[in-house]
Motif scaffolding. Sequence first.
Motif, PDB file in Angstrom:
ATOM      1  N   THR A   1       0.836  -1.203   0.000  1.00 24.14           N
ATOM      2  CA  THR A   1       0.000   0.000   0.000  1.00 24.14           C
ATOM      3  C   THR A   1       0.866   1.247   0.000  1.00 24.14           C
ATOM      4  OG1 THR A   1      -1.695  -1.204   1.251  1.00 24.14           O
ATOM      5  CG2 THR A   1      -1.866   1.198   1.198  1.00 24.14           C
ATOM      6  N   ARG A   2       0.504   2.192  -0.864  1.00 24.67           N
ATOM      7  CA  ARG A   2       1.163   3.491  -0.909  1.00 24.67           C
ATOM      8  C   ARG A   2       0.114   4.565  -0.660  1.00 24.67           C
ATOM      9  NH1 ARG A   2       6.261   3.103  -3.594  1.00 24.67           N
ATOM     10  NH2 ARG A   2       6.494   5.239  -2.831  1.00 24.67           N
ATOM     11  N   LEU A   3       0.499   5.617   0.064  1.00 21.70           N
ATOM     12  CA  LEU A   3      -0.406   6.745   0.304  1.00 21.70           C
ATOM     13  C   LEU A   3       0.236   8.027  -0.189  1.00 21.70           C
ATOM     14  CD1 LEU A   3      -2.987   7.963   1.514  1.00 21.70           C
ATOM     15  CD2 LEU A   3      -1.762   8.214   3.667  1.00 21.70           C
ATOM     16  N   VAL A   4      -0.489   8.717  -1.064  1.00 21.39           N
ATOM     17  CA  VAL A   4      -0.023   9.972  -1.637  1.00 21.39           C
ATOM     18  C   VAL A   4      -1.072  11.033  -1.350  1.00 21.39           C
ATOM     19  CG1 VAL A   4       0.564  11.178  -3.775  1.00 21.39           C
ATOM     20  CG2 VAL A   4       1.259   8.794  -3.450  1.00 21.39           C
ATOM     21  N   VAL A   5      -0.663  12.163  -0.778  1.00 19.52           N
ATOM     22  CA  VAL A   5      -1.592  13.276  -0.553  1.00 19.52           C
ATOM     23  C   VAL A   5      -1.156  14.436  -1.440  1.00 19.52           C
ATOM     24  CG1 VAL A   5      -2.111  12.548   1.804  1.00 19.52           C
ATOM     25  CG2 VAL A   5      -0.282  14.198   1.408  1.00 19.52           C
ATOM     26  N   PHE A   6      -2.138  15.258  -1.812  1.00 23.47           N
ATOM     27  CA  PHE A   6      -1.785  16.324  -2.745  1.00 23.47           C
ATOM     28  C   PHE A   6      -2.723  17.512  -2.598  1.00 23.47           C
ATOM     29  CE2 PHE A   6      -4.943  13.743  -4.900  1.00 23.47           C
ATOM     30  CZ  PHE A   6      -5.736  14.654  -5.579  1.00 23.47           C
TER      31      PHE A   6
ATOM     32  N   VAL B   1      -1.689  12.285 -10.145  1.00 29.72           N
ATOM     33  CA  VAL B   1      -1.811  11.073 -10.959  1.00 29.72           C
ATOM     34  C   VAL B   1      -0.506  10.789 -11.700  1.00 29.72           C
ATOM     35  CG1 VAL B   1      -3.035  10.052 -12.926  1.00 29.72           C
ATOM     36  CG2 VAL B   1      -4.311  11.274 -11.167  1.00 29.72           C
ATOM     37  N   THR B   2       0.173  11.840 -12.133  1.00 29.84           N
ATOM     38  CA  THR B   2       1.475  11.661 -12.776  1.00 29.84           C
ATOM     39  C   THR B   2       2.453  10.990 -11.823  1.00 29.84           C
ATOM     40  OG1 THR B   2       1.147  13.607 -14.181  1.00 29.84           O
ATOM     41  CG2 THR B   2       3.413  12.844 -13.863  1.00 29.84           C
ATOM     42  N   TYR B   3       2.485  11.456 -10.574  1.00 28.25           N
ATOM     43  CA  TYR B   3       3.388  10.847  -9.595  1.00 28.25           C
ATOM     44  C   TYR B   3       2.988   9.390  -9.336  1.00 28.25           C
ATOM     45  CZ  TYR B   3       5.764   9.800  -5.230  1.00 28.25           C
ATOM     46  OH  TYR B   3       6.532   9.196  -4.261  1.00 28.25           O
ATOM     47  N   CYS B   4       1.690   9.139  -9.156  1.00 25.57           N
ATOM     48  CA  CYS B   4       1.227   7.782  -8.865  1.00 25.57           C
ATOM     49  C   CYS B   4       1.556   6.822 -10.005  1.00 25.57           C
ATOM     50  CB  CYS B   4      -0.277   7.778  -8.596  1.00 25.57           C
ATOM     51  SG  CYS B   4      -0.756   8.573  -7.042  1.00 25.57           S
ATOM     52  N   SER B   5       1.486   7.311 -11.239  1.00 24.41           N
ATOM     53  CA  SER B   5       1.787   6.444 -12.379  1.00 24.41           C
ATOM     54  C   SER B   5       3.236   5.967 -12.343  1.00 24.41           C
ATOM     55  CB  SER B   5       1.498   7.178 -13.693  1.00 24.41           C
ATOM     56  OG  SER B   5       2.401   8.260 -13.883  1.00 24.41           O
ATOM     57  N   GLN B   6       4.113   6.764 -11.734  1.00 21.44           N
ATOM     58  CA  GLN B   6       5.513   6.369 -11.622  1.00 21.44           C
ATOM     59  C   GLN B   6       5.726   5.277 -10.574  1.00 21.44           C
ATOM     60  OE1 GLN B   6       7.426  10.099 -10.742  1.00 21.44           O
ATOM     61  NE2 GLN B   6       6.875  11.015 -12.694  1.00 21.44           N
ATOM     62  N   LEU B   7       4.719   5.063  -9.716  1.00 22.90           N
ATOM     63  CA  LEU B   7       4.817   4.024  -8.690  1.00 22.90           C
ATOM     64  C   LEU B   7       4.357   2.669  -9.205  1.00 22.90           C
ATOM     65  CD1 LEU B   7       3.294   5.982  -5.646  1.00 22.90           C
ATOM     66  CD2 LEU B   7       5.709   5.755  -6.264  1.00 22.90           C
ATOM     67  N   VAL B   8       3.710   2.651 -10.369  1.00 22.17           N
ATOM     68  CA  VAL B   8       3.143   1.419 -10.902  1.00 22.17           C
ATOM     69  C   VAL B   8       4.234   0.562 -11.530  1.00 22.17           C
ATOM     70  CG1 VAL B   8       1.515   0.430 -12.562  1.00 22.17           C
ATOM     71  CG2 VAL B   8       0.901   2.511 -11.310  1.00 22.17           C
TER      72      VAL B   8
END
Length: 397
Positions: A247-252, A285-292
């Motif tokens: 699990t990853r959590l990203v706030v923005f 979403v750009t940052y999250c796509s780099q986590l995939v």
Amino acid sequence: MTDDDERLRRWRLLLGADPLEASGEGQLELDGDDRVVDRALAALYDRGARQDAAGSRTAGLGASAPRVTQWLTDIRSCFPTSVVQVLQADAMERLELATLLKEPEFLAAMTPDIHLANMLIQLADVLPERARAAAREVVRAVVEEIERRIRQRTVATVTSAINRSARTSRPRPSDIDWPRTIAANLRHYLPEHRTVVPHRLVGHARRRTGVQREVIVALDQSGSMADSVVFGSIFAAVLSTMSSLRTRLVVFDTAVVDLTELLSDPIDLLFATQLGGGTDINGAVTYCSQLVTKPAETILVLVSDLFEGGDRASLLRRVRALHASGVTMLALLALDDSGTPAFDHALAGQFAALGVPAFACTPDVFPEVLEVAINGGDLAVWAQAEAAARAEGPAGG
């Protein structure tokens, strides 16, 4: 608007309403954002309005926490950060919030709830040290109550969903699920032999160990999403304890912050959030796509009202690419108990057209959302059925 009207407007906002003109005659009428600004300033600087904003001293702050939370949301939406900091500091002094939080009898009489937790989280930066410690205890009580509410069902539902997703049509002999295999092949029953010919076997794949799904939770920190930030953070903390998930959590807001390292302590996690500010969903979403790393095994949960302040066209391209790569993505317009939220209907519709459903969700239902996502179900169809069930009510109409 003429120059004279603009000057009158500015003076009206600066000086507030004339208390001698109760009827409002002769005063400039405010509308739209100006009314929000006027209400927020009056709650802090006008004696009569301040009494209403702070609530009765005998009733305690608990009853007025939603009003104070709304005030905090209003000032963040109307003023730049530097002004918000000044207003918050003035509120601590004029509304005597810090003084109240230092009183043991006040804390004992106060009923912790999510509105109060939101207020304390938003005021964390201007609370004195003693008040900050008391605030953490109040937030801790709220977090523990929410965690008790959601943990057991979330873990059980997600674990069951992962186990079901491991079924295979080519099981080893010892892994065949005979009741399901017979049910799937009843049309191949041979009466003369009194037997079923199993054209298709149903069974369990060898149980995998380690991470089987990757879940990325992206939380919009704008003031209107305050309750969703609390629930989303706690859900992410619960999911992070499951060894089958990564699990990853990203706030923005206009910036993106990865808080994954704080998932082990929901209290530190919540106080690390910064409610308010603008919204750059595309950046998140750009940052999250780099986590995939494994698209087919990744679930991206975007919790946002979709009022995008960034590049909408780029956001839609990014969402389309994620969906095409195999990522299961959904947008939760709210993750709280408040009901139907205000949201950007146009962007929600564009998300849906790309295969990314957008709907509001209560915390009690969120485990089911994950269950559908894990098993590859149609979340849009599920959301429509859930909405229809809620509309019918418990009595079915």
